[in-house]
Design a protein around this motif. Sequence first.
Motif, PDB file in Angstrom:
ATOM      1  N   ALA A 184       1.569 -13.281  14.275  1.00  0.00           N
ATOM      2  CA  ALA A 184       0.346 -13.602  15.011  1.00  0.00           C
ATOM      3  C   ALA A 184       0.658 -13.632  16.501  1.00  0.00           C
ATOM      4  CB  ALA A 184      -0.201 -14.952  14.564  1.00  0.00           C
ATOM      5  N   VAL A 185      -0.077 -12.829  17.287  1.00  0.00           N
ATOM      6  CA  VAL A 185       0.134 -12.763  18.735  1.00  0.00           C
ATOM      7  C   VAL A 185      -1.227 -12.748  19.427  1.00  0.00           C
ATOM      8  CG1 VAL A 185       2.287 -11.470  18.453  1.00  0.00           C
ATOM      9  CG2 VAL A 185       0.150 -10.231  18.800  1.00  0.00           C
ATOM     10  N   GLN A 186      -1.178 -12.821  20.735  1.00  0.00           N
ATOM     11  CA  GLN A 186      -2.402 -12.709  21.515  1.00  0.00           C
ATOM     12  C   GLN A 186      -3.090 -11.382  21.198  1.00  0.00           C
ATOM     13  OE1 GLN A 186      -1.638 -12.716  25.721  1.00  0.00           O
ATOM     14  NE2 GLN A 186      -3.644 -11.881  26.228  1.00  0.00           N
ATOM     15  N   TRP A 191       1.349  -5.975  12.392  1.00  0.00           N
ATOM     16  CA  TRP A 191       1.437  -5.810  10.945  1.00  0.00           C
ATOM     17  C   TRP A 191       1.797  -4.352  10.640  1.00  0.00           C
ATOM     18  CZ3 TRP A 191      -2.264  -2.669   8.278  1.00  0.00           C
ATOM     19  CH2 TRP A 191      -3.283  -2.175   9.098  1.00  0.00           C
ATOM     20  N   GLY A 192       1.751  -3.987   9.367  1.00  0.00           N
ATOM     21  CA  GLY A 192       2.024  -2.612   8.970  1.00  0.00           C
ATOM     22  C   GLY A 192       3.441  -2.185   9.318  1.00  0.00           C
ATOM     23  N   PHE A 193       3.586  -0.934   9.745  1.00  0.00           N
ATOM     24  CA  PHE A 193       4.902  -0.402  10.068  1.00  0.00           C
ATOM     25  C   PHE A 193       5.608  -1.233  11.136  1.00  0.00           C
ATOM     26  CE2 PHE A 193       7.035   2.257  13.330  1.00  0.00           C
ATOM     27  CZ  PHE A 193       8.234   2.439  12.669  1.00  0.00           C
ATOM     28  N   THR A 194       4.879  -1.589  12.206  1.00  0.00           N
ATOM     29  CA  THR A 194       5.508  -2.346  13.292  1.00  0.00           C
ATOM     30  C   THR A 194       5.950  -3.715  12.806  1.00  0.00           C
ATOM     31  OG1 THR A 194       4.132  -1.182  14.908  1.00  0.00           O
ATOM     32  CG2 THR A 194       5.239  -3.186  15.651  1.00  0.00           C
ATOM     33  N   GLY A 195       5.110  -4.375  12.015  1.00  0.00           N
ATOM     34  CA  GLY A 195       5.489  -5.680  11.476  1.00  0.00           C
ATOM     35  C   GLY A 195       6.720  -5.592  10.598  1.00  0.00           C
ATOM     36  N   ASN A 196       6.760  -4.590   9.725  1.00  0.00           N
ATOM     37  CA  ASN A 196       7.923  -4.430   8.837  1.00  0.00           C
ATOM     38  C   ASN A 196       9.184  -4.091   9.621  1.00  0.00           C
ATOM     39  OD1 ASN A 196       6.580  -4.972   6.427  1.00  0.00           O
ATOM     40  ND2 ASN A 196       6.058  -2.830   6.056  1.00  0.00           N
TER      41      ASN A 196
END
Length: 236
Positions: A184-186, A191-196
């Motif tokens: 959770a960010v501003q 999420w998705g590829f970047t989150g993984n």
Amino acid sequence: MDTKRGSARGDLERLVTRAGRGELGELPDVHRVDARAQSDFRDAAVLVLLTPTAAASAGPPAADLFLVQRSPLLRQHPGQIALPGGRRDPQDRDIVATALRETHEEIGLAPGRVEVIGTLPRVAVPVSRFIVTPVVGWAADADALGEVEEGEVLHTLRLPVSGLLDPASRATVTIQGFGSAGFAVQGGWVWGFTGNLLDHLFDELGWTRPWDRARTYEMSFAEARGATLPPPTPEG
């Protein structure tokens, strides 16, 4: 060059060294590269760009990470918060040049101000049919950024890594039955590829703080497509 054990810069160098030896773990299966099945995927790169933290109260690691929030008007991944990067263009000398060019366009940091530490193993993004090379970079001074190319980026985010690692900011983001690591960010969720990818890299760096992976955030398809974000405001 700061390679002192326990420093963010030194940790990144050791990460790249371990990657070169094949010592890193793997991302979720969805991101596994299959040369035969993905022969028509296009090459792309992202820059994992860190810089000394500007937040006086930030805890370790003492580094900020650059992310961008993509315009909700884009055809691919509209509104998503991601690492700077994009597909390789024919004029790019190599995949590192792709990452540096895209970062210059998206956050305004000139390539000459980025120390490229190295690259990490390629990963697949099936939803957009890309094979992505993560490039690891360090900017000793990233305080003065130039103008960015209009149209692609809604916001540039410079975030303390310690805030991203706060267990209260972590959850598994689910959408239509599929889940990914989330931060959770501003402006929303990473999420998705970047989150993984970030979840994987923070684990490999030894930076992760224990968090409740059973905690979920159910994302609507409209939010995932950037429909809940205001469109860019024309200047003038």
